[in-house]
Design an enzyme around this catalytic site. Sequence first.
Site, short mmCIF file in Angstrom:
data_model
loop_
_atom_site.label_atom_id
_atom_site.label_comp_id
_atom_site.label_asym_id
_atom_site.label_seq_id
_atom_site.Cartn_x
_atom_site.Cartn_y
_atom_site.Cartn_z
N CYS A 264 33.24 32.59 72.14
CA CYS A 264 33.33 31.78 73.36
C CYS A 264 34.33 32.49 74.28
CB CYS A 264 33.78 30.36 73.05
SG CYS A 264 33.86 29.33 74.54
N HIS B 181 22.37 35.67 73.10
CA HIS B 181 22.13 35.47 74.54
C HIS B 181 20.81 36.12 74.95
CE1 HIS B 181 26.09 33.92 75.88
NE2 HIS B 181 26.54 34.57 74.82
N GLU C 128 23.81 26.76 78.05
CA GLU C 128 24.47 27.13 76.81
C GLU C 128 23.88 26.44 75.59
OE1 GLU C 128 28.60 27.30 76.28
OE2 GLU C 128 29.06 27.92 78.32
N CYS D 292 30.17 30.76 81.82
CA CYS D 292 29.98 31.14 80.41
C CYS D 292 30.50 32.58 80.26
CB CYS D 292 28.51 31.05 80.02
SG CYS D 292 28.17 31.50 78.30
N GLY E 131 28.30 34.75 78.10
CA GLY E 131 27.06 34.89 78.86
C GLY E 131 27.18 35.90 79.98
N1 LIG Z 1 27.43 27.83 73.63
C1 LIG Z 1 27.85 29.12 73.06
C2 LIG Z 1 29.37 29.11 72.75
C3 LIG Z 1 30.23 28.99 74.01
C4 LIG Z 1 30.01 30.13 74.96
C5 LIG Z 1 30.66 29.98 76.33
N2 LIG Z 1 31.33 28.72 76.60
C6 LIG Z 1 31.56 31.16 76.63
O1 LIG Z 1 32.48 31.04 77.45
O2 LIG Z 1 31.28 32.25 76.06
C7 LIG Z 1 27.09 29.39 71.76
O3 LIG Z 1 26.71 28.43 71.07
O4 LIG Z 1 26.92 30.58 71.43
#
Ligand SMILES: N[C@H](CCC[C@H](N)C(=O)O)C(=O)O
Length: 274
Positions: free
Chosen positions: A75, A154, A203, A212, A215
Amino acid sequence: MMIPFSKMHGLGNDFVVVDERVARHGLTPVRIAALADRHRGIGCDQFVVLRPACREGADVFVRFFNADGSESGACGNASRCVADLLWRGDGRRRNVLQTRAGLLPAAVDEAGLVTVDMGPPALDWGDVPLAEPVDTLHLPLPGDPAAVSMGNPHATFFLADMLDLDPVVAGPLLEHDPLFPERANIGFAQVLSREAMRLRVWERGSGLTLACGSGACAAVVNAVRRGLVARTCRVEMDGGALSITWREEDGHVLMTGPATTSFVGSFDPEAYPS
Ligand SMILES: N[C@H](CCC[C@H](N)C(=O)O)C(=O)O
């Protein structure tokens, strides 16, 4: 017993950050989802748990949980927030975060911006992971997305115009596509120049967020692989912008941006279902 927390965000992607004391009360996916609920709980995109590091060279072990209670290996925005929290706590601008995706060196600069070395992307289908051996630069899906892992899966769609697709409509369907055995975060990108792109991310486990971090890293890596942008690119999201560099020398991805503490509080874990 009341557990203290820090409510933080990275460009509006928000987090509840707690230490390991919470774990003694049974941190189940049900309880995490209840805490993340924006009406009945504290409310957040991700719930972040800090524990003492157990790897040489790391300062803290960080686990990330989505609003649906699922765990993620990475994250980006929360990693910047944890680095900021450590700096405010120990006065050291440089720390190393131990995560399921590996050791992430982080640094807070004089302006308060945080850079996290997110490590190298994983480009092979089996590492994203995908359900079958395909070229990760051109997935066999309508819209011809590309896929990478930044410690979490991703897929990035490159749109002529961000308005061509509504992430709230397309995102949930794609998140659960059978090509993604562990689901996936779905990025919708519009390249603006060799040095800038616009991005929105649906997400995995949390839905459409204001930003993100992983992301943004994934989108730049995929765009560089397609020859669309330079290796240092500004990623503009609804909540603000990050600077991403896919470093040529070692293949690591550097992410730079702000980290903010909104407030601190405390909660009684037993007040939430488990
Ligand atoms: N939802 C993402 C985790 C949080 C990613 C995002 N909040 C960031 O800042 O990288 C997953 O399940 O892989």
